[in-house]
Design a protein around this motif. Sequence first.
Motif, mmCIF file in Angstrom:
data_model
loop_
_atom_site.group_PDB
_atom_site.id
_atom_site.type_symbol
_atom_site.label_atom_id
_atom_site.label_comp_id
_atom_site.label_asym_id
_atom_site.label_seq_id
_atom_site.Cartn_x
_atom_site.Cartn_y
_atom_site.Cartn_z
ATOM 1 N N ASN A 16 0.811 -1.214 0.000
ATOM 2 C CA ASN A 16 0.000 0.000 0.000
ATOM 3 C C ASN A 16 0.848 1.269 0.000
ATOM 4 O OD1 ASN A 16 -2.561 1.133 -0.194
ATOM 5 N ND2 ASN A 16 -2.671 1.519 2.011
ATOM 6 N N TRP A 17 2.003 1.208 -0.636
ATOM 7 C CA TRP A 17 2.843 2.388 -0.818
ATOM 8 C C TRP A 17 3.713 2.193 -2.050
ATOM 9 C CZ3 TRP A 17 8.241 1.841 -0.650
ATOM 10 C CH2 TRP A 17 8.718 0.638 -0.100
ATOM 11 N N ILE A 18 4.254 3.278 -2.585
ATOM 12 C CA ILE A 18 5.103 3.220 -3.781
ATOM 13 C C ILE A 18 6.423 3.912 -3.469
ATOM 14 C CG2 ILE A 18 5.337 3.939 -6.187
ATOM 15 C CD1 ILE A 18 2.321 3.900 -6.400
ATOM 16 N N PRO A 19 7.559 3.259 -3.699
ATOM 17 C CA PRO A 19 8.860 3.882 -3.419
ATOM 18 C C PRO A 19 9.071 5.148 -4.251
ATOM 19 C CG PRO A 19 9.095 1.524 -3.858
ATOM 20 C CD PRO A 19 7.689 1.891 -4.217
ATOM 21 N N GLU A 20 9.742 6.115 -3.650
ATOM 22 C CA GLU A 20 9.991 7.373 -4.345
ATOM 23 C C GLU A 20 10.942 7.203 -5.525
ATOM 24 O OE1 GLU A 20 11.362 10.255 -1.582
ATOM 25 O OE2 GLU A 20 9.524 10.254 -0.375
ATOM 26 N N ASN A 21 11.827 6.201 -5.436
ATOM 27 C CA ASN A 21 12.847 6.036 -6.476
ATOM 28 C C ASN A 21 12.418 5.098 -7.599
ATOM 29 O OD1 ASN A 21 12.855 3.602 -5.169
ATOM 30 N ND2 ASN A 21 15.077 3.455 -4.942
ATOM 31 N N LEU A 22 11.109 4.845 -7.716
ATOM 32 C CA LEU A 22 10.639 3.827 -8.657
ATOM 33 C C LEU A 22 10.976 4.165 -10.099
ATOM 34 C CD1 LEU A 22 9.181 1.145 -8.452
ATOM 35 C CD2 LEU A 22 7.034 2.325 -8.865
ATOM 36 N N LYS A 23 11.031 5.422 -10.425
ATOM 37 C CA LYS A 23 11.264 5.822 -11.812
ATOM 38 C C LYS A 23 12.600 6.556 -11.984
ATOM 39 C CE LYS A 23 6.345 6.177 -12.925
ATOM 40 N NZ LYS A 23 6.328 4.987 -13.765
ATOM 41 N N GLY A 27 17.004 2.647 -13.018
ATOM 42 C CA GLY A 27 16.108 1.503 -13.045
ATOM 43 C C GLY A 27 15.740 1.163 -11.613
ATOM 44 N N HIS A 28 14.957 0.113 -11.440
ATOM 45 C CA HIS A 28 14.496 -0.230 -10.090
ATOM 46 C C HIS A 28 14.955 -1.623 -9.690
ATOM 47 C CE1 HIS A 28 12.020 0.019 -6.512
ATOM 48 N NE2 HIS A 28 11.594 -1.214 -6.761
ATOM 49 N N PHE A 29 15.378 -1.730 -8.421
ATOM 50 C CA PHE A 29 15.764 -3.008 -7.822
ATOM 51 C C PHE A 29 15.297 -3.003 -6.375
ATOM 52 C CE2 PHE A 29 18.447 -5.673 -5.225
ATOM 53 C CZ PHE A 29 18.657 -6.801 -5.994
ATOM 54 N N ASN A 30 14.796 -4.163 -5.897
ATOM 55 C CA ASN A 30 14.448 -4.267 -4.490
ATOM 56 C C ASN A 30 14.561 -5.726 -4.066
ATOM 57 O OD1 ASN A 30 13.737 -3.410 -1.936
ATOM 58 N ND2 ASN A 30 11.948 -2.246 -2.630
#
Length: 300
Positions: A16-23, A27-30
Amino acid sequence: MEKAESLEEFYKRKFNWIPENLKNDLGHFNLFYLEPYLEGKMKAVPYRRRDFYKVMFFKGASTVHYADRVYEVKKQALSFSNPLVPYKWDHMSQNASGVYCIFNPHFFVNFGQIQQYEVFHPNGTHVFELSDTEAEKVEEIFKRMRQEFDSEYKYKYDVLRNLVFELIHFGMKLQPAAIQQVQHGNASLRIASIFLELLERQFPIDESHTSIQLRSASDFADQLNIHVNHLNRAVKEMTGKTTTQLIGERILQESKVLLKHSSWNVSEVAFALGFTEVTHFNNFFKKQLNQSPTQFRKGS
């Protein structure tokens, strides 16, 4: 077939949240640990595509649905998911545990062609049952990944990319030698590779991509601007199968997915897969599986 789940939808669904660094430009890694067993029910990952890659180490019995295939994991496994193939996990063990990383294609821009590796091919092997020794090695890679991910090192994402590659190569070394493709730097390989890429690019079928355009060897030869006999020779040399055989196998695989997991009727599935008459689709399907599309759907 449902549209692919985006990274934004993934984070909303699970956290229920979106990381600030998604874009961001990197690129994205988690990295995540699997959620524990709760309230007497195992959580099942819904069957659908995701528009990101996933590499997971899992401990515990489970059933994995990848496209039209089903894998039974008895103890522990390493799995690779790509944006082209829908999947879901049914976890059977109450003491299930594991860890997984997710990343989008942009994370590897200028760092290698991640989609070229067999573990990410739609027709490749995606789930590998591990021995205890192999599981220890995979766990150690993920531990190093966690340490690096939590660090403040300036170039940690370069290290994380290397660790993802380490997992990819670990999985590929587990594949039987017979399915590891030998690389040849010749024209036949290039032609066959482009043909397979064009074939895969037509799938999966969903609301945003409702039909295929290339159905015959001649269609692909025209697209490649080569004679159909040249295409057929190259494909046969590199894969051991005919062009028509590979097209048929891929269409059959997609038809099984649509019949099992979409609400489309048989006629809609047939036309989406390039059949001008539903009877042609019925005959094709029955010839391959010795049952009609309707019988296959009812038996799913």
